[in-house]
Design a protein around this motif. Structure first.
Motif, mmCIF file in Angstrom:
data_model
loop_
_atom_site.group_PDB
_atom_site.id
_atom_site.type_symbol
_atom_site.label_atom_id
_atom_site.label_comp_id
_atom_site.label_asym_id
_atom_site.label_seq_id
_atom_site.Cartn_x
_atom_site.Cartn_y
_atom_site.Cartn_z
ATOM 1 N N MET A 384 0.828 -1.211 0.000
ATOM 2 C CA MET A 384 0.000 0.000 0.000
ATOM 3 C C MET A 384 0.867 1.268 0.000
ATOM 4 N N MET A 385 1.865 1.295 0.874
ATOM 5 C CA MET A 385 2.679 2.513 1.003
ATOM 6 C C MET A 385 3.562 2.722 -0.224
ATOM 7 N N ARG A 386 4.133 1.638 -0.730
ATOM 8 C CA ARG A 386 5.015 1.776 -1.918
ATOM 9 C C ARG A 386 4.213 2.227 -3.132
ATOM 10 N N LYS A 387 3.026 1.657 -3.278
ATOM 11 C CA LYS A 387 2.173 2.059 -4.418
ATOM 12 C C LYS A 387 1.806 3.542 -4.298
ATOM 13 N N ALA A 388 1.392 3.964 -3.084
ATOM 14 C CA ALA A 388 0.993 5.362 -2.896
ATOM 15 C C ALA A 388 2.185 6.294 -3.126
ATOM 16 N N PHE A 389 3.353 5.920 -2.590
ATOM 17 C CA PHE A 389 4.527 6.765 -2.801
ATOM 18 C C PHE A 389 4.847 6.873 -4.294
ATOM 19 N N GLY A 390 4.798 5.739 -4.988
ATOM 20 C CA GLY A 390 5.086 5.741 -6.427
ATOM 21 C C GLY A 390 4.094 6.618 -7.192
ATOM 22 N N ASP A 391 2.808 6.491 -6.850
ATOM 23 C CA ASP A 391 1.777 7.312 -7.529
ATOM 24 C C ASP A 391 2.059 8.805 -7.333
ATOM 25 N N VAL A 392 2.373 9.174 -6.071
ATOM 26 C CA VAL A 392 2.586 10.593 -5.766
ATOM 27 C C VAL A 392 3.873 11.085 -6.438
ATOM 28 N N TRP A 393 4.923 10.266 -6.366
ATOM 29 C CA TRP A 393 6.194 10.699 -6.966
ATOM 30 C C TRP A 393 6.036 10.886 -8.485
ATOM 31 N N ASP A 394 5.351 9.933 -9.129
ATOM 32 C CA ASP A 394 5.169 10.032 -10.583
ATOM 33 C C ASP A 394 4.384 11.294 -10.942
ATOM 34 N N LEU A 395 3.314 11.557 -10.181
ATOM 35 C CA LEU A 395 2.502 12.736 -10.501
ATOM 36 C C LEU A 395 3.305 14.022 -10.276
ATOM 37 N N HIS A 396 4.126 14.037 -9.237
ATOM 38 C CA HIS A 396 4.946 15.226 -8.959
ATOM 39 C C HIS A 396 5.932 15.476 -10.105
ATOM 40 N N GLU A 397 6.431 14.386 -10.698
ATOM 41 C CA GLU A 397 7.344 14.567 -11.846
ATOM 42 C C GLU A 397 6.563 15.014 -13.086
ATOM 43 N N ARG A 398 5.426 14.363 -13.316
ATOM 44 C CA ARG A 398 4.628 14.716 -14.513
ATOM 45 C C ARG A 398 4.142 16.151 -14.456
ATOM 46 N N GLU A 399 3.711 16.565 -13.269
ATOM 47 C CA GLU A 399 3.128 17.897 -13.106
ATOM 48 C C GLU A 399 4.170 18.950 -12.753
ATOM 49 N N ASP A 400 5.386 18.522 -12.510
ATOM 50 C CA ASP A 400 6.456 19.432 -12.096
ATOM 51 C C ASP A 400 6.004 20.263 -10.885
ATOM 52 N N CYS A 401 5.498 19.562 -9.863
ATOM 53 C CA CYS A 401 5.037 20.246 -8.653
ATOM 54 C C CYS A 401 5.634 19.545 -7.433
ATOM 55 N N ASP A 402 5.435 20.145 -6.264
ATOM 56 C CA ASP A 402 5.957 19.529 -5.040
ATOM 57 C C ASP A 402 5.114 18.307 -4.677
ATOM 58 N N LEU A 403 5.629 17.509 -3.736
ATOM 59 C CA LEU A 403 4.964 16.247 -3.396
ATOM 60 C C LEU A 403 3.611 16.466 -2.725
ATOM 61 N N ARG A 404 3.481 17.548 -1.941
ATOM 62 C CA ARG A 404 2.188 17.765 -1.274
ATOM 63 C C ARG A 404 1.112 18.061 -2.323
ATOM 64 N N THR A 405 1.453 18.939 -3.251
ATOM 65 C CA THR A 405 0.466 19.279 -4.280
ATOM 66 C C THR A 405 0.078 18.013 -5.046
ATOM 67 N N ALA A 406 1.078 17.175 -5.365
ATOM 68 C CA ALA A 406 0.780 15.943 -6.101
ATOM 69 C C ALA A 406 -0.123 15.026 -5.278
ATOM 70 N N ALA A 407 0.179 14.871 -3.984
ATOM 71 C CA ALA A 407 -0.634 13.989 -3.130
ATOM 72 C C ALA A 407 -2.061 14.514 -3.024
ATOM 73 N N TYR A 408 -2.195 15.818 -2.862
ATOM 74 C CA TYR A 408 -3.538 16.410 -2.781
ATOM 75 C C TYR A 408 -4.295 16.237 -4.097
ATOM 76 N N MET A 409 -3.598 16.449 -5.214
ATOM 77 C CA MET A 409 -4.271 16.314 -6.514
ATOM 78 C C MET A 409 -4.805 14.899 -6.701
ATOM 79 N N LEU A 410 -3.965 13.946 -6.346
ATOM 80 C CA LEU A 410 -4.370 12.548 -6.456
ATOM 81 C C LEU A 410 -5.597 12.281 -5.579
ATOM 82 N N ALA A 411 -5.511 12.721 -4.324
ATOM 83 C CA ALA A 411 -6.580 12.446 -3.357
ATOM 84 C C ALA A 411 -7.864 13.166 -3.734
ATOM 85 N N ILE A 412 -7.743 14.437 -4.038
ATOM 86 C CA ILE A 412 -8.946 15.221 -4.355
ATOM 87 C C ILE A 412 -9.606 14.662 -5.621
ATOM 88 N N GLY A 413 -8.764 14.272 -6.572
ATOM 89 C CA GLY A 413 -9.309 13.684 -7.811
ATOM 90 C C GLY A 413 -10.122 12.435 -7.513
#
Ligand code: NAD
Length: 426
Positions: A384-413
Protein backbone atom coordinates in the motif's frame (compact mmCIF):
# COMPACT_ATOMS: atom_id res chain seq x y z
CA UNK A 1 -28.12 28.43 -0.48
CA UNK A 2 -24.58 29.70 -0.74
CA UNK A 3 -22.14 28.47 -3.30
CA UNK A 4 -18.58 29.28 -2.54
CA UNK A 5 -16.40 29.95 -5.53
CA UNK A 6 -12.71 29.67 -4.87
CA UNK A 7 -10.39 32.41 -5.93
CA UNK A 8 -7.59 29.84 -5.76
CA UNK A 9 -5.51 32.46 -4.00
CA UNK A 10 -6.31 31.75 -0.35
CA UNK A 11 -3.42 32.75 1.85
CA UNK A 12 -2.55 30.92 5.02
CA UNK A 13 -0.81 32.03 8.15
CA UNK A 14 1.33 29.94 10.44
CA UNK A 15 -1.22 29.79 13.21
CA UNK A 16 -4.36 27.96 12.14
CA UNK A 17 -4.26 24.33 11.01
CA UNK A 18 -7.70 24.59 9.40
CA UNK A 19 -6.65 27.62 7.36
CA UNK A 20 -3.55 25.69 6.33
CA UNK A 21 -5.61 22.64 5.30
CA UNK A 22 -7.98 24.83 3.27
CA UNK A 23 -5.05 26.62 1.66
CA UNK A 24 -3.46 23.32 0.61
CA UNK A 25 -6.82 22.08 -0.66
CA UNK A 26 -7.51 25.23 -2.70
CA UNK A 27 -4.15 25.28 -4.36
CA UNK A 28 -4.35 21.61 -5.40
CA UNK A 29 -8.01 21.94 -6.51
CA UNK A 30 -7.03 24.94 -8.62
CA UNK A 31 -4.22 23.06 -10.28
CA UNK A 32 -6.50 20.08 -10.84
CA UNK A 33 -9.04 22.36 -12.53
CA UNK A 34 -11.76 21.01 -10.22
CA UNK A 35 -15.14 22.43 -11.20
CA UNK A 36 -16.63 24.94 -8.77
CA UNK A 37 -19.62 22.88 -7.60
CA UNK A 38 -17.40 19.94 -6.63
CA UNK A 39 -14.86 22.29 -5.16
CA UNK A 40 -17.40 23.78 -2.78
CA UNK A 41 -18.81 20.35 -1.84
CA UNK A 42 -15.42 18.85 -0.96
CA UNK A 43 -14.28 21.90 0.97
CA UNK A 44 -16.93 21.70 3.71
CA UNK A 45 -17.13 19.29 6.66
CA UNK A 46 -20.18 17.04 6.25
CA UNK A 47 -21.12 16.87 9.94
CA UNK A 48 -19.85 18.55 13.10
CA UNK A 49 -20.91 17.54 16.58
CA UNK A 50 -19.96 19.45 19.74
CA UNK A 51 -20.73 17.80 23.08
CA UNK A 52 -20.49 19.20 26.61
CA UNK A 53 -20.72 16.67 29.37
CA UNK A 54 -20.13 16.34 33.14
CA UNK A 55 -17.78 13.91 34.86
CA UNK A 56 -17.60 13.30 38.58
CA UNK A 57 -13.95 13.61 39.61
CA UNK A 58 -12.25 11.50 42.29
CA UNK A 59 -12.60 14.31 44.86
CA UNK A 60 -16.40 14.40 44.40
CA UNK A 61 -16.52 17.62 42.36
CA UNK A 62 -18.13 17.68 38.90
CA UNK A 63 -16.13 19.04 35.94
CA UNK A 64 -17.59 19.89 32.54
CA UNK A 65 -15.71 18.70 29.44
CA UNK A 66 -16.08 19.70 25.81
CA UNK A 67 -15.58 17.27 22.93
CA UNK A 68 -16.05 17.13 19.18
CA UNK A 69 -16.54 14.68 16.35
CA UNK A 70 -16.30 15.98 12.80
CA UNK A 71 -16.94 13.96 9.64
CA UNK A 72 -15.40 15.78 6.72
CA UNK A 73 -16.42 13.56 3.83
CA UNK A 74 -18.01 10.13 3.33
CA UNK A 75 -18.23 9.84 -0.46
CA UNK A 76 -15.71 6.98 -0.62
CA UNK A 77 -16.91 5.05 2.44
CA UNK A 78 -17.49 5.32 6.20
CA UNK A 79 -15.73 8.15 8.01
CA UNK A 80 -12.42 7.22 9.67
CA UNK A 81 -10.19 9.14 12.02
CA UNK A 82 -8.57 9.29 15.41
CA UNK A 83 -9.63 10.78 18.72
CA UNK A 84 -7.31 13.26 20.38
CA UNK A 85 -7.29 14.12 24.08
CA UNK A 86 -5.47 17.43 24.43
CA UNK A 87 -5.93 20.68 26.34
CA UNK A 88 -5.55 22.41 22.95
CA UNK A 89 -8.23 20.37 21.16
CA UNK A 90 -10.56 22.82 19.41
CA UNK A 91 -13.19 22.63 16.69
CA UNK A 92 -10.98 24.18 14.00
CA UNK A 93 -8.17 21.75 14.75
CA UNK A 94 -10.57 18.77 14.62
CA UNK A 95 -12.07 20.07 11.34
CA UNK A 96 -8.62 20.33 9.82
CA UNK A 97 -7.58 16.86 10.95
CA UNK A 98 -10.87 15.39 9.63
CA UNK A 99 -10.18 16.95 6.23
CA UNK A 100 -6.63 15.57 6.20
CA UNK A 101 -8.08 12.11 6.91
CA UNK A 102 -10.29 12.31 3.81
CA UNK A 103 -7.27 12.99 1.60
CA UNK A 104 -5.07 10.48 3.46
CA UNK A 105 -7.52 7.58 2.93
CA UNK A 106 -7.82 8.53 -0.73
CA UNK A 107 -4.04 8.74 -1.28
CA UNK A 108 -3.55 5.18 -0.06
CA UNK A 109 -6.79 4.06 -1.75
CA UNK A 110 -8.67 2.70 1.21
CA UNK A 111 -12.48 2.93 1.07
CA UNK A 112 -13.00 5.43 3.89
CA UNK A 113 -13.90 9.07 4.23
CA UNK A 114 -12.34 11.37 6.81
CA UNK A 115 -13.25 12.18 10.41
CA UNK A 116 -11.61 13.25 13.64
CA UNK A 117 -12.59 13.64 17.27
CA UNK A 118 -11.19 15.52 20.19
CA UNK A 119 -11.78 16.28 23.85
CA UNK A 120 -10.35 19.35 25.54
CA UNK A 121 -8.55 17.62 28.38
CA UNK A 122 -5.05 16.84 29.56
CA UNK A 123 -5.30 13.06 30.06
CA UNK A 124 -2.08 13.06 32.11
CA UNK A 125 -3.78 14.82 35.02
CA UNK A 126 -6.71 12.37 35.21
CA UNK A 127 -6.79 9.22 37.33
CA UNK A 128 -7.50 5.97 35.47
CA UNK A 129 -11.08 5.97 36.75
CA UNK A 130 -11.62 9.58 35.61
CA UNK A 131 -10.13 8.78 32.19
CA UNK A 132 -12.38 5.75 31.79
CA UNK A 133 -15.50 7.67 32.84
CA UNK A 134 -14.65 10.56 30.52
CA UNK A 135 -14.07 8.13 27.64
CA UNK A 136 -17.30 6.18 28.22
CA UNK A 137 -19.36 9.36 28.45
CA UNK A 138 -17.72 10.93 25.38
CA UNK A 139 -18.29 7.65 23.48
CA UNK A 140 -21.94 7.76 24.51
CA UNK A 141 -22.27 11.39 23.38
CA UNK A 142 -20.78 10.69 19.93
CA UNK A 143 -22.54 7.32 19.57
CA UNK A 144 -25.15 9.09 17.44
CA UNK A 145 -22.43 9.27 14.76
CA UNK A 146 -20.07 6.32 15.18
CA UNK A 147 -20.50 2.71 14.06
CA UNK A 148 -18.75 0.15 11.83
CA UNK A 149 -20.64 1.28 8.71
CA UNK A 150 -20.69 4.97 9.63
CA UNK A 151 -17.65 6.33 11.43
CA UNK A 152 -14.78 4.39 13.00
CA UNK A 153 -12.52 6.13 15.58
CA UNK A 154 -8.89 5.20 16.33
CA UNK A 155 -6.16 6.43 18.71
CA UNK A 156 -4.37 9.74 18.23
CA UNK A 157 -2.41 12.07 20.51
CA UNK A 158 -3.39 11.45 24.15
CA UNK A 159 -5.38 8.26 23.50
CA UNK A 160 -4.29 4.62 23.23
CA UNK A 161 -5.57 1.03 22.81
CA UNK A 162 -7.11 1.07 26.32
CA UNK A 163 -9.18 4.13 25.44
CA UNK A 164 -10.32 2.36 22.26
CA UNK A 165 -11.26 -0.71 24.33
CA UNK A 166 -13.49 1.43 26.57
CA UNK A 167 -15.17 2.99 23.52
CA UNK A 168 -15.73 -0.43 21.95
CA UNK A 169 -17.15 -1.77 25.22
CA UNK A 170 -19.43 1.24 25.74
CA UNK A 171 -20.95 1.02 22.25
CA UNK A 172 -21.25 -2.77 22.61
CA UNK A 173 -23.08 -2.36 25.95
CA UNK A 174 -25.55 0.04 24.34
CA UNK A 175 -26.38 -2.57 21.70
CA UNK A 176 -26.20 -5.65 23.88
CA UNK A 177 -23.58 -7.46 21.78
CA UNK A 178 -19.89 -6.98 20.88
CA UNK A 179 -19.15 -4.61 18.03
CA UNK A 180 -15.38 -4.81 17.57
CA UNK A 181 -15.36 -2.99 14.21
CA UNK A 182 -16.62 0.26 15.79
CA UNK A 183 -13.02 1.31 16.59
CA UNK A 184 -9.54 0.36 15.44
CA UNK A 185 -6.30 0.44 17.37
CA UNK A 186 -7.85 -1.79 20.07
CA UNK A 187 -5.96 -4.43 22.03
CA UNK A 188 -5.55 -7.67 20.09
CA UNK A 189 -7.52 -9.56 22.77
CA UNK A 190 -10.75 -7.85 21.60
CA UNK A 191 -10.21 -7.76 17.84
CA UNK A 192 -7.20 -5.52 17.36
CA UNK A 193 -4.85 -6.23 14.50
CA UNK A 194 -1.32 -7.50 14.46
CA UNK A 195 1.04 -4.70 13.48
CA UNK A 196 -1.25 -1.77 14.38
CA UNK A 197 0.82 -0.34 17.25
CA UNK A 198 3.77 0.70 15.07
CA UNK A 199 1.98 0.79 11.71
CA UNK A 200 2.36 4.55 11.30
CA UNK A 201 6.11 4.35 11.86
CA UNK A 202 6.48 1.32 9.58
CA UNK A 203 4.55 3.11 6.83
CA UNK A 204 6.57 6.28 7.39
CA UNK A 205 9.81 4.38 6.96
CA UNK A 206 8.54 2.86 3.68
CA UNK A 207 8.08 6.34 2.22
CA UNK A 208 11.34 7.64 3.73
CA UNK A 209 13.15 4.76 2.04
CA UNK A 210 11.40 5.56 -1.24
CA UNK A 211 12.19 9.27 -1.09
CA UNK A 212 15.76 8.70 0.10
CA UNK A 213 16.40 6.41 -2.87
CA UNK A 214 15.16 9.13 -5.24
CA UNK A 215 17.51 11.65 -3.62
CA UNK A 216 20.50 9.31 -3.53
CA UNK A 217 20.53 9.10 0.28
CA UNK A 218 21.59 5.70 1.65
CA UNK A 219 19.56 4.95 4.81
CA UNK A 220 22.50 2.93 6.14
CA UNK A 221 24.62 5.73 7.57
CA UNK A 222 22.14 8.56 6.90
CA UNK A 223 21.90 11.18 9.65
CA UNK A 224 18.44 11.62 11.14
CA UNK A 225 16.70 13.91 13.64
CA UNK A 226 13.24 13.08 15.00
CA UNK A 227 10.97 15.53 16.82
CA UNK A 228 8.54 13.67 19.10
CA UNK A 229 9.17 10.46 21.02
CA UNK A 230 5.59 9.20 21.10
CA UNK A 231 3.97 6.40 19.14
CA UNK A 232 5.06 7.74 15.74
CA UNK A 233 8.41 9.31 16.65
CA UNK A 234 9.86 6.54 18.78
CA UNK A 235 8.77 3.79 16.42
CA UNK A 236 10.44 5.60 13.54
CA UNK A 237 13.65 6.09 15.52
CA UNK A 238 13.84 2.37 16.28
CA UNK A 239 13.19 1.20 12.73
CA UNK A 240 15.59 3.67 11.10
CA UNK A 241 18.32 2.91 13.64
CA UNK A 242 17.79 -0.80 12.97
CA UNK A 243 18.44 -0.08 9.27
CA UNK A 244 21.78 1.54 10.08
CA UNK A 245 20.74 5.21 10.13
CA UNK A 246 22.51 7.45 12.65
CA UNK A 247 19.79 9.03 14.78
CA UNK A 248 21.58 12.12 16.03
CA UNK A 249 18.71 13.69 17.95
CA UNK A 250 15.27 12.96 19.41
CA UNK A 251 13.07 15.32 21.38
CA UNK A 252 9.77 15.51 23.19
CA UNK A 253 7.88 18.15 25.15
CA UNK A 254 10.52 17.95 27.92
CA UNK A 255 13.41 18.73 25.52
CA UNK A 256 15.78 16.59 23.50
CA UNK A 257 18.96 14.51 23.34
CA UNK A 258 21.83 14.90 20.85
CA UNK A 259 24.86 12.76 20.09
CA UNK A 260 26.89 13.48 16.96
CA UNK A 261 27.90 9.80 16.65
CA UNK A 262 24.31 8.56 16.95
CA UNK A 263 22.10 8.01 20.01
CA UNK A 264 21.79 4.76 21.93
CA UNK A 265 18.17 4.04 21.01
CA UNK A 266 17.54 1.64 23.88
CA UNK A 267 18.50 4.33 26.37
CA UNK A 268 16.18 6.78 24.64
CA UNK A 269 13.33 4.26 24.79
CA UNK A 270 13.98 3.68 28.51
CA UNK A 271 14.05 7.43 29.26
CA UNK A 272 10.77 7.90 27.39
CA UNK A 273 9.22 5.07 29.40
CA UNK A 274 10.41 6.58 32.67
CA UNK A 275 9.38 10.11 31.60
CA UNK A 276 12.97 11.27 32.21
CA UNK A 277 13.97 14.40 30.24
CA UNK A 278 15.92 13.07 27.23
CA UNK A 279 18.73 15.57 27.83
CA UNK A 280 19.54 13.73 31.09
CA UNK A 281 20.44 10.44 29.33
CA UNK A 282 24.08 9.52 30.00
CA UNK A 283 26.42 10.36 27.13
CA UNK A 284 24.17 12.85 25.34
CA UNK A 285 23.99 16.62 25.08
CA UNK A 286 20.67 18.26 25.91
CA UNK A 287 19.17 19.99 22.89
CA UNK A 288 16.15 22.24 22.48
CA UNK A 289 13.42 21.52 19.98
CA UNK A 290 14.45 24.62 18.04
CA UNK A 291 18.04 23.38 17.76
CA UNK A 292 16.89 19.90 16.74
CA UNK A 293 14.89 21.28 13.83
CA UNK A 294 17.96 23.23 12.66
CA UNK A 295 20.41 20.29 12.70
CA UNK A 296 22.43 19.58 9.56
CA UNK A 297 20.97 16.11 8.91
CA UNK A 298 19.98 14.14 5.82
CA UNK A 299 16.50 13.36 7.12
CA UNK A 300 14.28 15.33 9.52
CA UNK A 301 11.11 13.70 10.87
CA UNK A 302 8.74 16.10 12.65
CA UNK A 303 6.55 13.59 14.52
CA UNK A 304 5.21 15.63 17.42
CA UNK A 305 2.46 18.17 16.77
CA UNK A 306 1.18 20.50 14.07
CA UNK A 307 2.64 23.92 13.35
CA UNK A 308 6.18 23.19 14.57
CA UNK A 309 7.97 24.43 11.42
CA UNK A 310 6.70 27.90 10.59
CA UNK A 311 7.86 30.92 8.60
CA UNK A 312 9.70 31.95 11.76
CA UNK A 313 12.06 28.94 11.94
CA UNK A 314 11.93 27.37 8.45
CA UNK A 315 14.96 29.39 7.33
CA UNK A 316 17.08 27.53 9.89
CA UNK A 317 16.10 24.02 8.71
CA UNK A 318 18.94 22.32 6.83
CA UNK A 319 17.66 18.78 6.24
CA UNK A 320 17.42 17.65 2.61
CA UNK A 321 14.48 15.34 3.21
CA UNK A 322 11.62 16.16 5.58
CA UNK A 323 9.08 13.40 6.24
CA UNK A 324 5.96 14.57 8.06
CA UNK A 325 5.25 11.97 10.74
CA UNK A 326 2.90 14.38 12.49
CA UNK A 327 -0.18 15.92 10.90
CA UNK A 328 0.48 19.45 9.69
CA UNK A 329 3.95 20.02 11.22
CA UNK A 330 5.04 22.30 8.35
CA UNK A 331 2.83 25.36 7.79
CA UNK A 332 2.19 26.57 4.21
CA UNK A 333 4.39 29.71 4.61
CA UNK A 334 7.19 27.51 5.98
CA UNK A 335 6.78 25.09 3.10
CA UNK A 336 7.39 27.88 0.58
CA UNK A 337 10.66 28.73 2.32
CA UNK A 338 11.78 25.10 2.51
CA UNK A 339 10.92 24.30 -1.11
CA UNK A 340 12.75 27.44 -2.28
CA UNK A 341 15.78 26.19 -0.36
CA UNK A 342 15.58 22.86 -2.23
CA UNK A 343 14.22 20.60 0.51
CA UNK A 344 11.96 17.68 -0.39
CA UNK A 345 8.91 17.33 1.90
CA UNK A 346 6.95 14.08 2.02
CA UNK A 347 3.51 15.33 3.13
CA UNK A 348 1.56 14.02 6.12
CA UNK A 349 -1.33 12.64 4.07
CA UNK A 350 1.11 10.22 2.46
CA UNK A 351 3.89 9.91 5.05
CA UNK A 352 1.82 8.94 8.10
CA UNK A 353 -0.92 6.98 6.30
CA UNK A 354 0.39 3.59 7.50
CA UNK A 355 -1.64 3.93 10.71
CA UNK A 356 -4.96 4.28 8.96
CA UNK A 357 -3.81 1.63 6.50
CA UNK A 358 -3.53 -1.01 9.21
CA UNK A 359 -6.67 0.40 10.85
CA UNK A 360 -8.42 -0.47 7.60
CA UNK A 361 -6.97 -3.99 7.80
CA UNK A 362 -8.21 -4.24 11.40
CA UNK A 363 -11.74 -3.18 10.39
CA UNK A 364 -11.77 -5.72 7.54
CA UNK A 365 -10.58 -8.49 9.89
CA UNK A 366 -13.19 -7.58 12.52
CA UNK A 367 -16.00 -7.64 9.95
CA UNK A 368 -14.95 -11.01 8.57
CA UNK A 369 -14.00 -12.43 11.98
CA UNK A 370 -10.80 -13.86 10.53
CA UNK A 371 -7.38 -12.53 11.41
CA UNK A 372 -4.14 -12.15 9.48
CA UNK A 373 -0.58 -12.93 10.48
CA UNK A 374 2.16 -10.38 11.06
CA UNK A 375 3.66 -11.30 7.71
CA UNK A 376 0.35 -10.73 5.90
CA UNK A 377 -0.15 -7.34 7.55
CA UNK A 378 3.40 -6.21 6.76
CA UNK A 379 3.24 -7.35 3.17
CA UNK A 380 -0.08 -5.57 2.59
CA UNK A 381 1.14 -2.41 4.33
CA UNK A 382 4.37 -2.35 2.32
CA UNK A 383 2.41 -2.79 -0.92
CA UNK A 384 0.00 0.00 0.00
CA UNK A 385 2.68 2.51 1.00
CA UNK A 386 5.02 1.78 -1.92
CA UNK A 387 2.17 2.06 -4.42
CA UNK A 388 0.99 5.36 -2.90
CA UNK A 389 4.53 6.77 -2.80
CA UNK A 390 5.09 5.74 -6.43
CA UNK A 391 1.78 7.31 -7.53
CA UNK A 392 2.59 10.59 -5.77
CA UNK A 393 6.19 10.70 -6.97
CA UNK A 394 5.17 10.03 -10.58
CA UNK A 395 2.50 12.74 -10.50
CA UNK A 396 4.95 15.23 -8.96
CA UNK A 397 7.34 14.57 -11.85
CA UNK A 398 4.63 14.72 -14.51
CA UNK A 399 3.13 17.90 -13.11
CA UNK A 400 6.46 19.43 -12.10
CA UNK A 401 5.04 20.25 -8.65
CA UNK A 402 5.96 19.53 -5.04
CA UNK A 403 4.96 16.25 -3.40
CA UNK A 404 2.19 17.76 -1.27
CA UNK A 405 0.47 19.28 -4.28
CA UNK A 406 0.78 15.94 -6.10
CA UNK A 407 -0.63 13.99 -3.13
CA UNK A 408 -3.54 16.41 -2.78
CA UNK A 409 -4.27 16.31 -6.51
CA UNK A 410 -4.37 12.55 -6.46
CA UNK A 411 -6.58 12.45 -3.36
CA UNK A 412 -8.95 15.22 -4.35
CA UNK A 413 -9.31 13.68 -7.81
CA UNK A 414 -10.32 10.34 -6.29
CA UNK A 415 -12.82 11.88 -3.87
CA UNK A 416 -14.23 14.08 -6.64
CA UNK A 417 -14.69 11.04 -8.84
CA UNK A 418 -16.68 9.29 -6.09
CA UNK A 419 -18.75 12.42 -5.42
CA UNK A 420 -19.56 12.76 -9.13
CA UNK A 421 -20.48 9.10 -9.45
CA UNK A 422 -22.87 9.33 -6.51
CA UNK A 423 -24.40 12.62 -7.65
CA UNK A 424 -26.40 15.08 -5.57
CA UNK A 425 -29.17 13.97 -3.21
CA UNK A 426 -32.03 14.69 -3.76
P1 NAD B 1 1.97 10.78 21.09
O1 NAD B 1 1.09 11.48 22.05
O2 NAD B 1 2.26 9.33 21.26
O3 NAD B 1 3.39 11.54 20.99
C1 NAD B 1 3.51 12.90 20.77
C2 NAD B 1 4.96 13.26 21.08
O4 NAD B 1 5.19 14.63 20.76
C3 NAD B 1 5.33 13.10 22.56
O5 NAD B 1 6.65 12.59 22.62
C4 NAD B 1 5.31 14.56 23.07
O6 NAD B 1 6.14 14.77 24.19
C5 NAD B 1 5.85 15.24 21.86
N1 NAD B 1 5.60 16.68 21.80
C6 NAD B 1 4.45 17.33 22.04
N2 NAD B 1 4.63 18.64 21.87
C7 NAD B 1 5.94 18.81 21.50
C8 NAD B 1 6.76 19.90 21.17
N3 NAD B 1 6.25 21.13 21.16
N4 NAD B 1 8.03 19.67 20.82
C9 NAD B 1 8.53 18.42 20.80
N5 NAD B 1 7.83 17.35 21.13
C10 NAD B 1 6.54 17.54 21.46
O7 NAD B 1 1.33 11.05 19.64
P2 NAD B 1 1.54 10.23 18.31
O8 NAD B 1 0.46 9.24 18.20
O9 NAD B 1 2.95 9.83 18.18
O10 NAD B 1 1.22 11.37 17.23
C11 NAD B 1 2.17 12.34 16.85
C12 NAD B 1 1.69 13.02 15.60
O11 NAD B 1 1.47 12.03 14.58
C13 NAD B 1 0.35 13.76 15.72
O12 NAD B 1 0.37 14.87 14.84
C14 NAD B 1 -0.65 12.75 15.23
O13 NAD B 1 -1.86 13.34 14.77
C15 NAD B 1 0.14 12.13 14.11
N6 NAD B 1 -0.32 10.80 13.70
C16 NAD B 1 -0.36 9.76 14.59
C17 NAD B 1 -0.76 8.50 14.15
C18 NAD B 1 -0.77 7.32 15.06
O14 NAD B 1 -1.02 6.20 14.58
N7 NAD B 1 -0.48 7.47 16.33
C19 NAD B 1 -1.13 8.32 12.81
C20 NAD B 1 -1.05 9.39 11.93
C21 NAD B 1 -0.64 10.62 12.38
Amino acid sequence: MTTEVSSGTRRSTDDNLYEAALCQYESAAERLGLENRLRSILRKPRRELTVNFPIEMDDGTVDMFCGYRVQHNVHRGPAKGGIRYSPLAALDEVRALAMLMTWKCAVVEIPFGGAKGGVEVDPKVLSLRELENLTRRYATEISVLIGPERDIPAPDVGTNPQVMAWIMDTVSMHHGYSIPAVVTGKPESIGGSRGRSNATSVGLVHVIVGAAAKLGIDIDGASVAVQGSGNVGMGTVEILAGMGAKVLAVSNSLGGAFNGRGLDVERVRAAVGERTPLGEIAGVDAITNADLLALDVDILVPAAMEGEITSRNAGAVRARLIAEGANGPVTPPAEEILLDAGAVIVPDILANAGGVGVSYFEWVQDLQGFFWTDAEIHERLAGMMRKAFGDVWDLHEREDCDLRTAAYMLAIGRVAEAASARGLYP
